[in-house]
Structures are given as structure tokens and as C-alpha cells.
Motif scaffolding. Structure first.
Motif, PDB file in Angstrom:
ATOM      1  N   ARG A  31      44.485  -8.398 133.572  1.00 14.03           N
ATOM      2  CA  ARG A  31      43.169  -9.018 133.553  1.00 14.03           C
ATOM      3  C   ARG A  31      42.131  -7.931 133.315  1.00 14.03           C
ATOM      4  O   ARG A  31      42.164  -6.884 133.940  1.00 14.03           O
ATOM      5  CB  ARG A  31      42.902  -9.710 134.879  1.00 14.03           C
ATOM      6  N   VAL A  32      41.246  -8.176 132.388  1.00 20.92           N
ATOM      7  CA  VAL A  32      40.208  -7.207 132.053  1.00 20.92           C
ATOM      8  C   VAL A  32      38.854  -7.843 132.345  1.00 20.92           C
ATOM      9  O   VAL A  32      38.560  -8.938 131.889  1.00 20.92           O
ATOM     10  CB  VAL A  32      40.284  -6.807 130.569  1.00 20.92           C
ATOM     11  N   ALA A  33      38.086  -7.149 133.140  1.00 21.68           N
ATOM     12  CA  ALA A  33      36.729  -7.618 133.439  1.00 21.68           C
ATOM     13  C   ALA A  33      35.755  -6.677 132.744  1.00 21.68           C
ATOM     14  O   ALA A  33      35.970  -5.474 132.677  1.00 21.68           O
ATOM     15  CB  ALA A  33      36.481  -7.609 134.942  1.00 21.68           C
ATOM     16  N   ARG A  34      34.729  -7.233 132.186  1.00 27.85           N
ATOM     17  CA  ARG A  34      33.715  -6.407 131.544  1.00 27.85           C
ATOM     18  C   ARG A  34      32.346  -6.928 131.914  1.00 27.85           C
ATOM     19  O   ARG A  34      32.166  -8.106 132.208  1.00 27.85           O
ATOM     20  CB  ARG A  34      33.893  -6.364 130.038  1.00 27.85           C
ATOM     21  N   TRP A  35      31.397  -6.036 131.883  1.00 27.61           N
ATOM     22  CA  TRP A  35      30.025  -6.404 132.174  1.00 27.61           C
ATOM     23  C   TRP A  35      29.381  -6.924 130.905  1.00 27.61           C
ATOM     24  O   TRP A  35      29.543  -6.348 129.834  1.00 27.61           O
ATOM     25  CB  TRP A  35      29.263  -5.185 132.667  1.00 27.61           C
ATOM     26  N   VAL A  36      28.640  -8.022 131.022  1.00 29.81           N
ATOM     27  CA  VAL A  36      27.934  -8.603 129.893  1.00 29.81           C
ATOM     28  C   VAL A  36      26.461  -8.697 130.265  1.00 29.81           C
ATOM     29  O   VAL A  36      26.099  -9.165 131.343  1.00 29.81           O
ATOM     30  CB  VAL A  36      28.486 -10.007 129.548  1.00 29.81           C
ATOM     31  N   CYS A  37      25.618  -8.229 129.360  1.00 30.61           N
ATOM     32  CA  CYS A  37      24.181  -8.289 129.550  1.00 30.61           C
ATOM     33  C   CYS A  37      23.713  -9.745 129.441  1.00 30.61           C
ATOM     34  O   CYS A  37      24.394 -10.578 128.855  1.00 30.61           O
ATOM     35  CB  CYS A  37      23.512  -7.414 128.483  1.00 30.61           C
ATOM     36  N   ASP A  38      22.570 -10.041 129.978  1.00 34.20           N
ATOM     37  CA  ASP A  38      22.050 -11.411 129.931  1.00 34.20           C
ATOM     38  C   ASP A  38      21.782 -11.870 128.494  1.00 34.20           C
ATOM     39  O   ASP A  38      21.765 -13.051 128.214  1.00 34.20           O
ATOM     40  CB  ASP A  38      20.773 -11.515 130.775  1.00 34.20           C
ATOM     41  N   CYS A  39      21.616 -10.909 127.569  1.00 34.27           N
ATOM     42  CA  CYS A  39      21.399 -11.274 126.161  1.00 34.27           C
ATOM     43  C   CYS A  39      22.713 -11.652 125.482  1.00 34.27           C
ATOM     44  O   CYS A  39      22.712 -12.135 124.357  1.00 34.27           O
ATOM     45  CB  CYS A  39      20.726 -10.135 125.403  1.00 34.27           C
ATOM     46  N   GLY A  40      23.843 -11.431 126.145  1.00 36.65           N
ATOM     47  CA  GLY A  40      25.141 -11.811 125.607  1.00 36.65           C
ATOM     48  C   GLY A  40      25.959 -10.660 125.065  1.00 36.65           C
ATOM     49  O   GLY A  40      27.142 -10.808 124.794  1.00 36.65           O
TER      50      GLY A  40
END
Length: 59
Positions: A31-40
Motif C-alpha cells: 500500500r502506498v500513501a501519498r500526500w495530495v495538495c488541495d489543488c489535486g
């Protein structure tokens, strides 16, 4: 006249099965989690990077 072979080859062979076991052991899913900015976009996006540079320069 068409002659059928006396013995059909084993598929998959024992070696194929052993190789498949080794490959599956060496390549488990993860499982890979990544951070996503509110702009996508991926975080930090270009705008966030720019803002961080400005804040660091002002400090």
C-alpha cells in the motif's frame, strides 16, 4: 496420418512453479500513501514550493 505424441509436456513444469513462487515472494503488493495538495497535484505542488521559498528567504 497425424500422430499424437506419446506424452504431452508438463505445463507448467515444476521449475515454472518454483520460479513463480520466487517471483511472487519477491514482489508482494504494498500500500502506498501519498500526500495530495488541495489543488489535486502531488504535495508540494509548484505553488507551495514557491511559497516555501519565499517564506524561507524572508526568515
Amino acid at each position: 496420418m497425424h500422430r499424437t505424441p506419446d506424452r504431452t509436456p508438463d505445463f507448467p513444469s515444476r521449475q515454472d512453479l518454483d520460479d513463480a513462487d520466487d517471483i511472487l515472494f519477491a514482489h508482494p503488493p504494498r500500500r502506498v500513501a501519498r500526500w495530495v495538495c488541495d489543488c489535486g497535484e502531488d504535495y508540494p505542488c509548484d505553488e507551495v514550493r514557491f511559497a516555501l521559498v519565499i517564506k524561507k528567504a524572508a526568515a
